[in-house]
Scaffold this motif. Structure first.
Motif, mmCIF file in Angstrom:
data_model
loop_
_atom_site.group_PDB
_atom_site.id
_atom_site.type_symbol
_atom_site.label_atom_id
_atom_site.label_comp_id
_atom_site.label_asym_id
_atom_site.label_seq_id
_atom_site.Cartn_x
_atom_site.Cartn_y
_atom_site.Cartn_z
ATOM 1 N N LEU A 270 0.469 -1.393 0.423
ATOM 2 C CA LEU A 270 -0.300 -0.139 0.065
ATOM 3 C C LEU A 270 0.361 1.021 -0.129
ATOM 4 C CD1 LEU A 270 -2.686 0.895 0.184
ATOM 5 C CD2 LEU A 270 -2.954 0.996 2.644
ATOM 6 N N LEU A 271 1.005 2.465 -0.939
ATOM 7 C CA LEU A 271 1.730 3.284 -1.740
ATOM 8 C C LEU A 271 0.514 4.338 -0.508
ATOM 9 C CD1 LEU A 271 3.029 1.008 -3.014
ATOM 10 C CD2 LEU A 271 3.758 3.404 -3.828
ATOM 11 N N CYS A 272 1.259 4.994 0.188
ATOM 12 C CA CYS A 272 0.358 6.352 0.794
ATOM 13 C C CYS A 272 0.782 7.833 0.270
ATOM 14 C CB CYS A 272 -0.355 6.092 1.755
ATOM 15 S SG CYS A 272 -0.718 4.325 1.908
ATOM 16 N N HIS A 273 0.046 8.602 -0.720
ATOM 17 C CA HIS A 273 1.342 10.046 -0.781
ATOM 18 C C HIS A 273 0.247 11.243 -0.066
ATOM 19 C CE1 HIS A 273 1.702 13.402 -3.386
ATOM 20 N NE2 HIS A 273 2.728 13.413 -2.437
ATOM 21 N N VAL A 296 4.630 5.548 3.262
ATOM 22 C CA VAL A 296 3.971 6.665 2.809
ATOM 23 C C VAL A 296 5.322 7.440 2.842
ATOM 24 C CG1 VAL A 296 2.811 6.129 4.979
ATOM 25 C CG2 VAL A 296 5.073 7.011 5.484
ATOM 26 N N PHE A 297 4.603 7.976 1.777
ATOM 27 C CA PHE A 297 5.658 8.887 0.756
ATOM 28 C C PHE A 297 5.120 10.277 1.256
ATOM 29 C CE2 PHE A 297 3.799 7.019 -2.053
ATOM 30 C CZ PHE A 297 3.331 7.443 -2.977
ATOM 31 N N TRP A 317 7.339 1.624 5.799
ATOM 32 C CA TRP A 317 8.086 2.353 5.185
ATOM 33 C C TRP A 317 7.781 3.511 5.117
ATOM 34 C CZ3 TRP A 317 12.471 -0.865 3.062
ATOM 35 C CH2 TRP A 317 11.717 -2.813 2.638
ATOM 36 N N ALA A 318 9.121 4.692 4.949
ATOM 37 C CA ALA A 318 8.752 6.074 5.061
ATOM 38 C C ALA A 318 9.836 6.775 4.328
ATOM 39 C CB ALA A 318 8.343 6.628 6.106
ATOM 40 N N PRO A 343 6.867 10.438 9.629
ATOM 41 C CA PRO A 343 7.328 9.128 10.043
ATOM 42 C C PRO A 343 8.354 8.664 9.418
ATOM 43 C CG PRO A 343 4.667 9.569 9.022
ATOM 44 C CD PRO A 343 5.693 10.791 8.971
ATOM 45 N N THR A 344 9.146 9.855 8.600
ATOM 46 C CA THR A 344 10.541 9.838 9.041
ATOM 47 C C THR A 344 11.268 9.594 9.485
ATOM 48 O OG1 THR A 344 10.917 12.054 7.854
ATOM 49 C CG2 THR A 344 10.215 10.057 5.879
#
Length: 387
Positions: A270-273, A296-297, A317-318, A343-344
């Motif tokens: 799941l890629l969440c922008h 997440v990015f 992941w971030a 998150p980073t």
């Protein structure tokens, strides 16, 4: 001592956020009510007619309450003719019904899009409408026509509000590796696949990701879904600063992923922008085994203090690049404003992903970026290749 320093740091950030919130509100005379969006929730239009349909001699599963696994069992017991009859009679319901066969949902959504196109064309020539009404209707009809182009696979379509949609890139039923892209603010039916800033749109991100996955693993069958299935904030108003729309969107995302699981689609990455990461953060505790990786990015926060607080078995992941303006937003939550920790930040506990070559807030999946390469590696399960 380290705990004291952390508490002091959080206190400073909270104070900064409070000052920012007060300054913005004072400078604008309060939040502009006109910028608030009405969240689309519940089953799609037509659910009442679906419930009232007894033509098959059995009750149809309630689209508001039936679990996707039950829906899958229901359709498995029907003949092919019965399935197509339901898709023809209730295209909006079948097209958005988690657990219904994937190909049948494509068929139903083609019918729903064609009906919406025709409705908008009728509005465009309605003598009771204004010139602006006619122009808006022609644009809406053109968008529907574009989505009806050969080869497009529409897995969900809801014309209410600003419009919601999900599109599949690749053969979803044959895929071994899958991913779902969840966008942030300013995305709806009109901007789902806009030409301007394409890699900031769900369509552009999904196409780029699947293209990279195919290039890196040509022998692996892959599919990527661009999911714009919730009401997103518009601009940087109060909706973007609060979790109200994310709270409405998270159950929709949860149900969508449960529908994929019921159709035996492999658990996706799941890629969440951007604001989409707020939606994903609220949905995460309810996703169970329907999720393999959570990326997440450009995230403003996930409304939790740590990756552990997401209560997910998925890898978290971030990524954020140095030119992304989201890095200037205070990572706190105060009086409902803000979305919590970054998150980073190493203290959050997510796995950091390099995005050095990405540019700005919407450039993470642009071709040639290390973030696109890393996201593809995550979606393929090639974790050792992630930088």
């Amino acid at each position: 001592m380290s705990l004291l320093r952390a508490a002091t740091r959080r206190g400073k950030r909270t104070l900064i956020a409070a000052v920012c919130a007060v300054t913005i509100a004072a400078g604008t005379g309060g939040w502009a009510a006109g910028s608030a969006q009405t969240a689309v929730t519940g089953p799609p239009p037509g659910a009442a007619a679906w419930r009232a349909d007894h033509s098959l001699g059995v009750p149809l599963p309630d689209p508001a309450t039936a679990q996707p696994a039950r829906v899958a069992r229901f359709f498995a017991a029907l003949t092919g003719a019965q399935r197509h009859l339901l898709a023809a009679r209730h295209p909006l319901t079948v097209g958005n019904l988690g657990g219904a066969p994937i190909a049948l949902r494509y068929e139903a959504n083609s019918r729903a899009l064609a009906a919406e196109r025709d409705r908008q064309l009728a509005r465009a020539s309605d003598p009771a409408g204004t010139l602006q009404d006619h122009q808006a209707a022609r644009k809406a009809a053109a968008r529907c026509a574009g989505l009806l182009a050969p080869g497009r696979q529409i897995l969900a379509f809801d014309p209410r509000g600003r419009g919601q949609i999900a599109e599949v890139h690749g053969d979803l039923t044959a895929a071994r590796r899958t991913a779902v892209v969840v966008p942030g603010s300013d995305i709806d039916l009109a901007t789902f696949d806009r030409a301007k800033d394409p890699y900031g749109t769900p369509t552009g991100m999904a196409r780029a990701l699947r293209g990279r996955m195919a290039a890196d693993a040509p022998g692996t069958r892959t599919a990527v879904i661009a999911w714009a299935g919730y009401t997103t904030p518009v601009g940087l108003g109060p909706d973007a600063a609060t979790g109200r729309l994310a709270e409405a969107g998270a159950p929709r995302l949860t149900r969508f992923l449960s529908g994929l699981a019921a159709d035996r689609i492999p658990a996706p990455a799941l890629l969440c922008h951007s604001y989409g990461s707020v939606v994903c953060g609220l949905a995460a505790p309810h996703l169970g085994r329907t999720l393999r990786d959570l990326v997440v990015f450009g995230s403003p926060g996930m409304r939790v203090d740590s990756a552990a607080a997401l209560h997910t078995g998925a890898r978290v992941w971030a990524a954020r690049n140095a030119t992304d303006w989201i890095g200037n937003v205070p990572n706190v939550e105060l009086f409902g404003l803000g979305h919590g920790e970054d998150p980073t930040d190493p203290a959050f506990g997510a796995r950091r992903v390099s995005a050095v070559r990405a540019d700005g807030h919407t450039g993470y999946l642009a071709p040639g970026t290390d973030s696109l390469r890393n996201f593809a590696a995550i979606a393929l399960g090639r974790y050792a290749a992630v930088s």
